[in-house]
Scaffold this active site. Structure first.
Site, PDB file in Angstrom:
ATOM      1  N   ILE A 218       0.865  -1.179   0.000  1.00  0.00           N
ATOM      2  CA  ILE A 218       0.000   0.000   0.000  1.00  0.00           C
ATOM      3  C   ILE A 218       0.903   1.231   0.000  1.00  0.00           C
ATOM      4  O   ILE A 218       1.602   1.485   0.995  1.00  0.00           O
ATOM      5  CB  ILE A 218      -0.904   0.047   1.254  1.00  0.00           C
ATOM      6  N   GLU A 219       0.900   1.931  -1.121  1.00  0.00           N
ATOM      7  CA  GLU A 219       1.778   3.100  -1.237  1.00  0.00           C
ATOM      8  C   GLU A 219       1.048   4.375  -0.822  1.00  0.00           C
ATOM      9  O   GLU A 219      -0.155   4.364  -0.522  1.00  0.00           O
ATOM     10  CB  GLU A 219       2.295   3.201  -2.679  1.00  0.00           C
TER      11      GLU A 219
ATOM     12  N   GLU B 272       4.370  -7.795   2.821  1.00  0.00           N
ATOM     13  CA  GLU B 272       4.697  -8.707   3.924  1.00  0.00           C
ATOM     14  C   GLU B 272       4.252  -8.127   5.267  1.00  0.00           C
ATOM     15  O   GLU B 272       3.649  -8.814   6.102  1.00  0.00           O
ATOM     16  CB  GLU B 272       6.212  -8.957   3.976  1.00  0.00           C
TER      17      GLU B 272
ATOM     18  N   CYS C  34      12.129  -6.890   1.935  1.00  0.00           N
ATOM     19  CA  CYS C  34      13.088  -5.812   2.188  1.00  0.00           C
ATOM     20  C   CYS C  34      13.616  -5.915   3.622  1.00  0.00           C
ATOM     21  O   CYS C  34      13.114  -6.696   4.437  1.00  0.00           O
ATOM     22  CB  CYS C  34      12.435  -4.447   1.947  1.00  0.00           C
TER      23      CYS C  34
ATOM     24  N   CYS D 281      11.043  -5.425   6.414  1.00  0.00           N
ATOM     25  CA  CYS D 281      10.149  -6.584   6.576  1.00  0.00           C
ATOM     26  C   CYS D 281      10.875  -7.760   7.227  1.00  0.00           C
ATOM     27  O   CYS D 281      10.287  -8.482   8.035  1.00  0.00           O
ATOM     28  CB  CYS D 281       9.559  -6.990   5.232  1.00  0.00           C
TER      29      CYS D 281
END
Ligand code: THU
Length: 133
Positions: free
Chosen positions: A43-44, A55, A87, A90
């Site tokens: 969700i940006e 994640e 990343c 995460c």
């Protein structure tokens, strides 16, 4: 173990991605110990730093529902022609709620899932000592 359903849940989660800025959809599916599968998508936000990865969306959703024990995580990135692993942020969050042997499967658009573990992706986790305190 047959992960067909877990993988297809990650693939369907990518359809809920909100990624107008990167145009890079990601879906995650988290298998809980009781068999429930919880989906998450990236969700940006127009304030880029507020983006939440798929994640972490899955883990935070699961924890918010009262799930605390997890068996596996699958990640699918349909806009990548390479397997997309979690990343650093995460990896840190996943390690908070799992043991080092926790399996993570990840794939790009060819749906050929690689398998790793959080211990492999986030080794020498010095913060382990703070767990369960
Ligand atoms: N992203 C994820 O959701 N998970 C990953 O493992 C890699 C990156 C998202 C963040 C951002 O919305 C987009 O993919 C591009 O980095």
């Amino acid at each position: 173990m047959d992960n067909t359903i877990l993988f297809s849940e990650a693939e369907s989660a990518a359809e809920n991605s909100y990624s107008p800025y990167s145009k890079f959809r990601v879906g995650a599916a988290l298998l809980c110990k009781d068999g429930e599968i919880i989906k998450g998508s990236n969700i940006e936000n127009r304030s880029f730093g507020l983006t939440n990865c798929a994640e972490r969306s899955a883990i935070f959703t699961a924890l918010s529902k009262g799930q605390t024990e997890f068996t596996a995580l699958a990640i699918y990135a349909p806009d990548a022609d390479y397997p997309v692993s979690p990343c650093g942020a995460c990896r840190q969050v996943i390690s908070e709620f799992t043991d080092s042997s926790f399996p993570i499967f990840f794939a790009g658009n060819d749906k050929k899932y690689r398998e790793s573990t959080i211990g492999e992706l986030f080794p020498f986790n010095a913060l382990d000592e703070l767990k369960d305190k």
